[in-house]
Design a protein around this motif. Structure first.
Motif, short mmCIF file in Angstrom:
data_model
loop_
_atom_site.label_atom_id
_atom_site.label_comp_id
_atom_site.label_asym_id
_atom_site.label_seq_id
_atom_site.Cartn_x
_atom_site.Cartn_y
_atom_site.Cartn_z
N LYS A 165 26.97 44.37 27.03
CA LYS A 165 25.92 45.22 27.18
C LYS A 165 26.19 45.97 29.17
O LYS A 165 26.33 47.39 28.87
N LYS A 166 27.20 45.72 29.54
CA LYS A 166 27.91 46.29 30.70
C LYS A 166 29.04 45.57 30.62
O LYS A 166 29.57 44.43 30.84
N ILE A 167 30.24 45.94 31.49
CA ILE A 167 31.60 46.01 32.17
C ILE A 167 31.52 46.09 32.93
O ILE A 167 31.39 46.86 33.83
N LEU A 168 31.92 44.72 33.79
CA LEU A 168 32.16 44.55 35.67
C LEU A 168 33.91 44.81 35.84
O LEU A 168 35.00 44.09 34.79
N VAL A 169 34.27 46.03 36.34
CA VAL A 169 35.66 46.69 36.89
C VAL A 169 36.15 45.22 38.21
O VAL A 169 34.90 46.03 39.00
N GLU A 170 36.97 44.40 38.18
CA GLU A 170 37.38 44.51 39.75
C GLU A 170 38.65 44.72 39.80
O GLU A 170 39.84 44.40 39.87
N GLN A 171 38.88 45.66 41.26
CA GLN A 171 40.16 46.31 41.14
C GLN A 171 41.09 45.45 42.15
O GLN A 171 40.18 46.22 43.41
N THR A 172 42.39 45.43 42.11
CA THR A 172 42.56 45.12 43.14
C THR A 172 44.13 45.79 43.62
O THR A 172 45.07 45.79 42.63
N ASP A 173 44.19 46.42 44.59
CA ASP A 173 45.11 47.36 44.67
C ASP A 173 46.30 46.91 45.92
O ASP A 173 45.85 46.16 46.61
N ALA A 174 47.41 47.00 45.83
CA ALA A 174 49.21 46.21 46.23
C ALA A 174 48.57 46.84 47.95
O ALA A 174 48.97 45.86 48.87
N ASP A 175 47.73 48.56 48.34
CA ASP A 175 47.93 48.84 49.88
C ASP A 175 47.05 47.65 50.41
O ASP A 175 46.87 48.24 51.78
N TYR A 176 45.90 47.11 49.74
CA TYR A 176 44.94 46.57 50.39
C TYR A 176 44.73 45.59 49.54
O TYR A 176 44.18 45.15 48.85
N PRO A 177 44.53 44.15 50.16
CA PRO A 177 44.37 43.04 50.25
C PRO A 177 42.69 42.51 48.74
O PRO A 177 42.83 41.00 47.86
N VAL A 178 42.17 42.87 49.49
CA VAL A 178 40.86 42.46 49.22
C VAL A 178 40.01 43.31 47.88
O VAL A 178 40.01 44.63 47.83
N SER A 185 48.43 48.69 40.94
CA SER A 185 47.14 48.46 40.94
C SER A 185 46.85 46.60 39.98
O SER A 185 46.69 47.46 38.48
N THR A 186 45.29 45.91 40.09
CA THR A 186 45.91 45.64 39.00
C THR A 186 43.96 45.42 38.96
O THR A 186 42.99 45.50 39.66
N PHE A 187 43.80 45.31 37.77
CA PHE A 187 42.68 44.81 37.00
C PHE A 187 41.95 43.91 36.05
O PHE A 187 43.07 43.72 35.88
N LYS A 188 40.89 43.39 36.08
CA LYS A 188 40.07 42.30 35.75
C LYS A 188 38.84 42.90 35.10
O LYS A 188 38.30 42.47 35.86
N LEU A 189 39.08 42.91 33.89
CA LEU A 189 37.56 42.94 33.32
C LEU A 189 36.34 42.00 32.88
O LEU A 189 36.84 40.92 32.24
N THR A 190 35.49 42.28 33.70
CA THR A 190 34.22 41.40 32.88
C THR A 190 32.85 41.32 31.57
O THR A 190 32.84 42.56 32.30
N TYR A 191 32.78 41.00 30.54
CA TYR A 191 32.02 41.54 29.60
C TYR A 191 30.91 40.74 30.10
O TYR A 191 30.74 39.46 30.27
N ILE A 192 29.80 41.04 29.75
CA ILE A 192 28.84 40.50 30.68
C ILE A 192 27.23 41.22 29.27
O ILE A 192 27.30 41.91 29.00
N ASN A 193 26.31 40.18 29.04
CA ASN A 193 25.73 39.96 28.34
C ASN A 193 23.96 39.19 28.60
O ASN A 193 23.95 38.67 29.35
N ASP A 194 23.08 38.99 27.83
CA ASP A 194 22.36 38.58 27.97
C ASP A 194 22.48 37.05 27.97
O ASP A 194 21.83 35.96 28.28
N ASN A 195 23.61 36.91 27.26
CA ASN A 195 23.87 34.88 27.23
C ASN A 195 24.96 34.54 28.21
O ASN A 195 24.92 33.54 28.26
N GLY A 196 25.61 35.70 28.69
CA GLY A 196 26.84 34.96 30.07
C GLY A 196 27.70 36.23 30.36
O GLY A 196 27.19 37.29 29.60
N GLN A 197 28.60 35.90 30.53
CA GLN A 197 29.93 36.66 30.88
C GLN A 197 31.01 35.97 30.51
O GLN A 197 30.85 35.10 30.32
#
Length: 197
Positions: free
Chosen positions: A52-65, A88-100
């Motif tokens: 239902k939705k996708i959460l993107v976590e992006q980490t850039d090498a010039d900023y550690p958070v 840059s490093t990207f981590k995707l999380t797929y989400i729906n009503d049953n979990g992620q």
């Protein structure tokens, strides 16, 4: 009635961008330099059935958070804003009503690619898994340049060497499958194209 499938993402392409308010909202810190070159990076994803939705976590090498944002699954891709000087490093999380379900990280590093000069010749390639055939059209007389083959998802897989002709063949039998760039640099100009093995 089940959690989403395992996210599968890949680097598609990039275009040169400019730093603006929209990018600032995705990149909530500022690092400015005369060498900065902002790029709009297209990242594709698959296996979205039930998502239902996708959460993107992006980490850039010039900023550690890392920072996060949501994208819509229907498009099949999203545009990430990067500074070309840093990976840059990207981590995707797929989400729906049953979990992620959290996918494997995807690192994109374009810091080693050169800025392309405006070139009159066009570079084309074809390959058969063993050899890469290249052609510059129209031909450049007395060509004496360097070539670079680089995996766009893993810069560890790369080849470099000299080219003496506008047409030629380069062995790629030792390169794993993936998306690559092929560039020829001569006379201060860079000719580049993308191909898939």
């Amino acid at each position: 009635d089940y959690i989403p499938q395992n996210p599968k993402s890949s680097f598609n392409s990039y275009t040169i961008g400019t730093y603006n308010i929209q990018r600032a909202s995705r990149r909530p810190y500022n690092t400015f330099s005369a060498e900065d070159e902002y790029i709009d990076t297209e990242i594709g994803f698959q296996q979205i059935e039930g998502c239902k939705k996708i959460l993107v976590e992006q980490t850039d090498a010039d900023y550690p958070v890392p920072y996060t944002y949501f994208v819509e699954p229907e498009q099949g891709y999203f545009i990430a804003y990067m500074n070309k000087r840093y990976a840059s490093t990207f981590k995707l999380t797929y989400i729906n009503d049953n979990g992620q379900t959290i996918g494997q990280p995807l690192t994109i590093d374009l810091s080693g690619t050169q800025k392309s000069a405006v070139a009159e010749s066009k570079l084309s390639v074809s390959q058969n898994g063993v050899a890469l055939h290249y052609k510059l059209s129209p031909q450049i007389e007395n060509l004496n340049g360097q070539y670079t083959i680089c995996n766009m998802n893993n810069t560890m897989h790369r080849k470099q060497g000299e080219v003496q002709s506008s047409n030629g063949v380069i062995s790629i039998i030792d390169l794993p499958k993936g998306i690559y760039t092929f560039s020829i640099t001569c006379n201060g100009k860079t000719y580049s194209t993308k191909w898939m093995k």
